[in-house]
Scaffold this motif. Structure first.
Motif, PDB file in Angstrom:
ATOM      1  N   LEU A   2       0.109  -4.948  -6.371  1.00 55.21           N
ATOM      2  CA  LEU A   2      -0.232  -3.525  -6.393  1.00 55.21           C
ATOM      3  C   LEU A   2      -0.729  -3.107  -7.773  1.00 55.21           C
ATOM      4  N   ASP A   3      -0.046  -3.565  -8.821  1.00 59.38           N
ATOM      5  CA  ASP A   3      -0.483  -3.234 -10.177  1.00 59.38           C
ATOM      6  C   ASP A   3      -1.891  -3.756 -10.459  1.00 59.38           C
ATOM      7  N   ALA A   4      -2.195  -4.948  -9.975  1.00 61.35           N
ATOM      8  CA  ALA A   4      -3.522  -5.529 -10.189  1.00 61.35           C
ATOM      9  C   ALA A   4      -4.594  -4.709  -9.463  1.00 61.35           C
ATOM     10  N   VAL A   5      -4.310  -4.304  -8.226  1.00 59.47           N
ATOM     11  CA  VAL A   5      -5.269  -3.495  -7.457  1.00 59.47           C
ATOM     12  C   VAL A   5      -5.483  -2.147  -8.139  1.00 59.47           C
ATOM     13  N   LEU A   6      -4.396  -1.503  -8.582  1.00 54.70           N
ATOM     14  CA  LEU A   6      -4.505  -0.211  -9.266  1.00 54.70           C
ATOM     15  C   LEU A   6      -5.320  -0.344 -10.549  1.00 54.70           C
ATOM     16  N   TYR A  14       2.021   7.415  -9.628  1.00 51.86           N
ATOM     17  CA  TYR A  14       3.162   8.160 -10.152  1.00 51.86           C
ATOM     18  C   TYR A  14       4.185   8.342  -9.052  1.00 51.86           C
ATOM     19  N   GLU A  15       5.445   8.290  -9.443  1.00 50.49           N
ATOM     20  CA  GLU A  15       6.541   8.540  -8.503  1.00 50.49           C
ATOM     21  C   GLU A  15       7.225   9.829  -8.913  1.00 50.49           C
ATOM     22  N   TYR A  16       7.505  10.661  -7.926  1.00 49.47           N
ATOM     23  CA  TYR A  16       8.239  11.900  -8.165  1.00 49.47           C
ATOM     24  C   TYR A  16       9.003  12.235  -6.893  1.00 49.47           C
ATOM     25  N   ARG A  17      10.291  12.435  -7.029  1.00 48.13           N
ATOM     26  CA  ARG A  17      11.150  12.765  -5.892  1.00 48.13           C
ATOM     27  C   ARG A  17      10.929  11.826  -4.701  1.00 48.13           C
ATOM     28  N   ASN A  18      10.986  10.547  -4.985  1.00 51.69           N
ATOM     29  CA  ASN A  18      10.869   9.506  -3.953  1.00 51.69           C
ATOM     30  C   ASN A  18       9.536   9.531  -3.205  1.00 51.69           C
ATOM     31  N   THR A  19       8.503  10.040  -3.845  1.00 47.46           N
ATOM     32  CA  THR A  19       7.167  10.051  -3.261  1.00 47.46           C
ATOM     33  C   THR A  19       6.207   9.438  -4.277  1.00 47.46           C
ATOM     34  N   LEU A  20       5.249   8.675  -3.793  1.00 49.00           N
ATOM     35  CA  LEU A  20       4.242   8.075  -4.664  1.00 49.00           C
ATOM     36  C   LEU A  20       2.961   8.885  -4.601  1.00 49.00           C
TER      37      LEU A  20
END
Length: 173
Positions: A2-6, A14-20
């Motif tokens: 995932l990091d490579a694709v991003l 970004y993650e915030y309140r269990n949401t990406l």
């Protein structure tokens, strides 16, 4: 993986309140906006108007970075932007690195000062988004932020969304 694709796609996660949340990286031509596309999306014509919109968005980000308040009033953003630009003009000689920077700050401050608080024949209940007044200009910016799911509006008040909060909290990282 995932990091490579991003990284290859020039995207940020970004993650915030269990949401990406996914957002475009700097100068991302595929998923981001060019200045011309952004001017069109907001309803602006000139670069100086776009740069003023950037400043207003930055000012709003600072407001919500420093506080956990759930709403932003137009009056507060107008006062804050005026204060910010007045402060820049007052300190311009000490912060300017060159003539280009001086002219850019001066241009934004003069553009802001030229705008009346509200357009003629406007009252607070019928304010329109337009480039002809401070209030209208800020409404243009907020309409764009709403269209991007960064703010929500209810009864004339603007509320930050979790997506915007995620962006703000990760902006300085």
């Amino acid at each position: 993986i995932l990091d490579a694709v991003l990284k290859k796609s020039n995207l940020r996660l970004y993650e915030y309140r269990n949401t990406l949340y996914v957002t475009a990286g700097d100068e991302n031509r595929v998923f981001g906006y060019t200045n011309d596309e952004l001017k069109k999306a907001i309803g602006l014509r000139l670069n100086r108007e776009l740069f003023l919109a950037y400043l207003i968005i930055y000012d709003v980000m600072i407001l919500f970075y420093e506080t956990t308040s759930g709403e932003a009033a137009l009056a507060y953003v107008i006062e804050s932007t005026t204060s910010l630009l007045s402060g820049v003009m007052a300190r311009l000689e000490s912060i300017v690195q060159n003539d280009i920077e001086e002219n850019s700050f001066r241009t934004l401050a003069l553009l802001w000062d030229e705008l009346p608080m509200m357009a003629e024949n406007d009252d607070i209940s019928t304010l329109k988004a337009a480039r002809g007044s401070k209030t209208g200009f800020i409404k243009l910016v907020f309409n764009f932020l709403i269209s991007q799911d960064l703010f929500a509006e209810s009864a004339g008040k603007y509320y930050i969304t979790d997506r915007m909060r995620a962006l703000i909290e990760n902006y300085y990282d």
